[in-house]
Scaffold this motif. Structure first.
Motif, PDB file in Angstrom:
ATOM      1  N   ARG A 210      -0.679  -3.715   4.114  1.00  0.00           N
ATOM      2  CA  ARG A 210       0.389  -3.029   4.203  1.00  0.00           C
ATOM      3  C   ARG A 210       1.766  -3.571   5.063  1.00  0.00           C
ATOM      4  O   ARG A 210       2.786  -3.177   4.828  1.00  0.00           O
ATOM      5  CB  ARG A 210       0.329  -1.497   4.692  1.00  0.00           C
ATOM      6  N   PHE A 211       1.522  -4.662   5.671  1.00  0.00           N
ATOM      7  CA  PHE A 211       2.653  -5.246   6.356  1.00  0.00           C
ATOM      8  C   PHE A 211       3.010  -6.426   5.944  1.00  0.00           C
ATOM      9  O   PHE A 211       3.739  -7.225   6.317  1.00  0.00           O
ATOM     10  CB  PHE A 211       2.196  -5.401   7.772  1.00  0.00           C
ATOM     11  N   VAL A 212       2.191  -7.167   4.718  1.00  0.00           N
ATOM     12  CA  VAL A 212       2.941  -8.320   4.233  1.00  0.00           C
ATOM     13  C   VAL A 212       4.289  -7.858   3.564  1.00  0.00           C
ATOM     14  O   VAL A 212       4.547  -6.995   3.223  1.00  0.00           O
ATOM     15  CB  VAL A 212       2.230  -8.765   3.053  1.00  0.00           C
ATOM     16  N   ASN A 213       5.131  -9.097   3.800  1.00  0.00           N
ATOM     17  CA  ASN A 213       6.402  -8.760   3.176  1.00  0.00           C
ATOM     18  C   ASN A 213       7.190  -9.552   2.191  1.00  0.00           C
ATOM     19  O   ASN A 213       8.046 -10.595   2.650  1.00  0.00           O
ATOM     20  CB  ASN A 213       7.406  -8.852   4.845  1.00  0.00           C
ATOM     21  N   PRO A 214       6.956  -9.082   1.108  1.00  0.00           N
ATOM     22  CA  PRO A 214       7.263 -10.333   0.055  1.00  0.00           C
ATOM     23  C   PRO A 214       8.975 -10.055  -0.251  1.00  0.00           C
ATOM     24  O   PRO A 214       9.284 -11.116  -0.791  1.00  0.00           O
ATOM     25  CB  PRO A 214       6.487  -9.852  -1.136  1.00  0.00           C
ATOM     26  N   VAL A 215       9.762  -9.142   0.200  1.00  0.00           N
ATOM     27  CA  VAL A 215      10.817  -8.806  -0.019  1.00  0.00           C
ATOM     28  C   VAL A 215      11.738  -9.088   1.017  1.00  0.00           C
ATOM     29  O   VAL A 215      13.116  -8.619   1.053  1.00  0.00           O
ATOM     30  CB  VAL A 215      11.343  -7.613  -0.974  1.00  0.00           C
ATOM     31  N   ARG A 216      11.225  -9.590   1.979  1.00  0.00           N
ATOM     32  CA  ARG A 216      12.026  -9.548   3.413  1.00  0.00           C
ATOM     33  C   ARG A 216      12.711  -8.447   3.429  1.00  0.00           C
ATOM     34  O   ARG A 216      13.839  -8.204   3.906  1.00  0.00           O
ATOM     35  CB  ARG A 216      13.007 -10.695   3.260  1.00  0.00           C
ATOM     36  N   ALA A 217      11.994  -7.111   3.619  1.00  0.00           N
ATOM     37  CA  ALA A 217      12.305  -5.841   3.944  1.00  0.00           C
ATOM     38  C   ALA A 217      12.863  -5.925   5.462  1.00  0.00           C
ATOM     39  O   ALA A 217      12.011  -6.477   6.159  1.00  0.00           O
ATOM     40  CB  ALA A 217      11.287  -4.846   3.894  1.00  0.00           C
ATOM     41  N   GLN A 218      13.943  -5.281   5.702  1.00  0.00           N
ATOM     42  CA  GLN A 218      14.356  -5.139   7.097  1.00  0.00           C
ATOM     43  C   GLN A 218      13.490  -3.896   8.016  1.00  0.00           C
ATOM     44  O   GLN A 218      13.096  -3.942   9.174  1.00  0.00           O
ATOM     45  CB  GLN A 218      15.679  -4.612   7.279  1.00  0.00           C
ATOM     46  N   MET A 219      13.020  -2.979   7.308  1.00  0.00           N
ATOM     47  CA  MET A 219      12.423  -1.802   7.968  1.00  0.00           C
ATOM     48  C   MET A 219      11.082  -1.499   6.936  1.00  0.00           C
ATOM     49  O   MET A 219      10.956  -1.621   5.804  1.00  0.00           O
ATOM     50  CB  MET A 219      13.403  -0.624   7.888  1.00  0.00           C
ATOM     51  N   ILE A 220       9.996  -0.996   7.819  1.00  0.00           N
ATOM     52  CA  ILE A 220       9.059  -0.638   7.289  1.00  0.00           C
ATOM     53  C   ILE A 220       8.344   0.859   7.712  1.00  0.00           C
ATOM     54  O   ILE A 220       8.810   1.408   8.821  1.00  0.00           O
ATOM     55  CB  ILE A 220       7.690  -1.323   7.416  1.00  0.00           C
ATOM     56  N   ILE A 221       8.208   1.726   6.719  1.00  0.00           N
ATOM     57  CA  ILE A 221       7.571   2.868   7.004  1.00  0.00           C
ATOM     58  C   ILE A 221       6.148   3.257   6.366  1.00  0.00           C
ATOM     59  O   ILE A 221       5.761   2.712   5.236  1.00  0.00           O
ATOM     60  CB  ILE A 221       8.407   4.121   6.008  1.00  0.00           C
ATOM     61  N   ALA A 222       5.166   3.425   7.428  1.00  0.00           N
ATOM     62  CA  ALA A 222       3.806   3.551   6.898  1.00  0.00           C
ATOM     63  C   ALA A 222       3.423   4.917   7.935  1.00  0.00           C
ATOM     64  O   ALA A 222       3.889   5.480   8.502  1.00  0.00           O
ATOM     65  CB  ALA A 222       3.221   2.292   7.392  1.00  0.00           C
ATOM     66  N   SER A 223       2.089   4.984   7.722  1.00  0.00           N
ATOM     67  CA  SER A 223       1.212   6.148   8.458  1.00  0.00           C
ATOM     68  C   SER A 223      -0.059   5.635   9.224  1.00  0.00           C
ATOM     69  O   SER A 223      -0.811   4.685   8.645  1.00  0.00           O
ATOM     70  CB  SER A 223       0.939   7.301   7.371  1.00  0.00           C
ATOM     71  N   ALA A 224      -0.393   6.393  10.049  1.00  0.00           N
ATOM     72  CA  ALA A 224      -1.822   6.144  10.771  1.00  0.00           C
ATOM     73  C   ALA A 224      -2.172   7.532  11.153  1.00  0.00           C
ATOM     74  O   ALA A 224      -1.788   8.122  11.889  1.00  0.00           O
ATOM     75  CB  ALA A 224      -1.735   5.331  12.067  1.00  0.00           C
ATOM     76  N   GLU A 238       5.674  -5.400  14.335  1.00  0.00           N
ATOM     77  CA  GLU A 238       6.571  -6.017  15.470  1.00  0.00           C
ATOM     78  C   GLU A 238       6.246  -7.841  14.955  1.00  0.00           C
ATOM     79  O   GLU A 238       7.024  -8.479  15.076  1.00  0.00           O
ATOM     80  CB  GLU A 238       6.333  -5.650  16.839  1.00  0.00           C
ATOM     81  N   GLY A 239       5.172  -7.984  15.012  1.00  0.00           N
ATOM     82  CA  GLY A 239       4.603  -9.190  15.188  1.00  0.00           C
ATOM     83  C   GLY A 239       4.932  -9.905  13.697  1.00  0.00           C
ATOM     84  O   GLY A 239       5.199 -11.016  13.405  1.00  0.00           O
ATOM     85  N   ALA A 240       5.030  -8.953  12.633  1.00  0.00           N
ATOM     86  CA  ALA A 240       5.460  -9.245  11.158  1.00  0.00           C
ATOM     87  C   ALA A 240       6.899  -9.782  10.996  1.00  0.00           C
ATOM     88  O   ALA A 240       7.414 -10.256  10.006  1.00  0.00           O
ATOM     89  CB  ALA A 240       4.976  -8.285  10.209  1.00  0.00           C
TER      90      ALA A 240
END
Length: 350
Positions: A210-224, A238-240
């Motif tokens: 879920r954290f790979v970034n193929p479109v160079r997104a600035q922000m990610i929204i996910a859940s745990a 943060e590491g990504a």
């Protein structure tokens, strides 16, 4: 087991790794032996392991062994970072220049879907785009262990716009944003669906994919859903290199949609000008914030995909679906996420 393996093999981690995965490369057998000895891996070694895991080289037994051990003892931040680096390298065809335009937000739902509620994610994507962003959602085949409707199923039911190259992000924004199918993104990732069906338990890939970034997104929204993973996912984000990270904790299982009767914790992280990250935990109470008299949480049994798609279409066309719990959930989720995005944007301004 002693009848299958030679005597004493279980007392020697190197011999056990070689016996279980005889067709794996020597360096992979050595890494598996280290994992059997409960050693942790540094980022460089984790990346080397990842390069093997996502290749088509022989050694699926070693893949299963490494994934299972990491899953049981939990992965370290360095292991996550190295594995994500190798995973990012498997992306095919997307690393061209991203067209200028609104900032990009990536939505990343769990791939094993929901089996007790209707998904509202496409409507969240629509709401975020209205706020002035382009939204891209990562989707893929369901590898279990839960087999509910996932975002890929819903997107296909809506005939949503699937993205196959970054240049298409210059086109007008589709109603529900763009969707990237994992099989078009990385054969190395998609190949793991069959392996994960055999492993059963969710391996590290359930988080990292879920954290790979193929479109160079600035922000990610996910859940745990499970508490220990929320902080881990913020660290992975943060590491990504995402500048803004939003992780919904204690939402509905299998999705980032908000419940209606209990508070939600939203973990946020934002990168400052010096490259360091600042974190904040927000709490959002749907009943208090919406001012609604909600007496009962809807809990479905095997929700129908066709009904889910119909509710989304009705809400898009009329601003309501005719199904009150669904409508309240959309409102709760969109307002809660908007508040989190507001906090991130305030830190950027200050």
């Amino acid at each position: 087991m002693e009848e299958i393996f030679e005597a004493g093999v279980f007392k020697d981690s190197q011999k056990l790794a070689e016996a279980v995965a005889p067709d794996a490369p020597r360096f992979v057998q050595e890494i598996c032996a280290r994992l059997l000895r409960q050693e942790t891996l540094d980022q460089k070694t984790s990346r080397q392991l990842g390069n093997f895991l996502f290749s088509d080289s022989a050694g699926d037994a070693a893949r299963g062994m490494a994934a299972s051990i990491l899953r049981v003892r939990y992965e370290t931040a360095q292991e996550y970072a190295g594995l994500l680096e190798s995973l990012q390298e498997t992306i095919e065809g997307f690393f061209c220049e991203v067209p200028e335009g609104d900032p990009i937000v990536q939505i990343a739902e769990p791939f094993d879907g929901v089996d007790q509620s209707y998904m509202v994610t496409p409507l969240l994507a629509r709401h975020v785009q209205i706020l002035g962003y382009r939204v891209v959602s990562l989707v893929g085949r369901n590898s279990g262990p839960k087999f509910g409707n996932n975002l890929l199923d819903v997107a296909e039911g809506l005939q949503a716009q699937f993205l196959k190259r970054n240049v298409d992000l210059k086109c007008p924004k589709p109603d529900y944003g763009w969707y990237i199918h994992q099989k078009n993104l990385s054969r190395g990732m998609d190949r793991w669906v069959e392996l994960r069906l055999q492993i059963i338990k969710r391996p590290f890939l359930a988080t990292l994919e879920r954290f790979v970034n193929p479109v160079r997104a600035q922000m990610i929204i996910a859940s745990a859903f499970h508490p220990p993973y929320a902080e881990k996912m913020v660290t992975v984000g943060e590491g990504a290199g995402y500048s803004g990270i939003i992780i919904v904790r204690n939402g509905l299982e299998g999705t980032l949609a908000f419940p209606l009767l209990r508070s939600v914790k939203i973990l946020c992280s934002v990168r400052g000008r010096d490259g360091s990250y600042r974190r904040q935990e927000l709490e959002w109470n749907p009943r208090q914030s919406l001012g609604a008299r909600i007496e009962m949480e809807e809990k479905l049994t095997a929700p129908a995909l066709e009904k889910n798609v119909q509710l989304i279409k009705e809400y898009t066309a009329h601003g309501r679906s005719g199904h009150e719990p669904f409508d309240w959930r959309i409102k709760a989720t969109c307002e809660g996420i908007q508040q989190a995005m507001g906090w991130i944007n305030e830190q950027h301004v200050s």
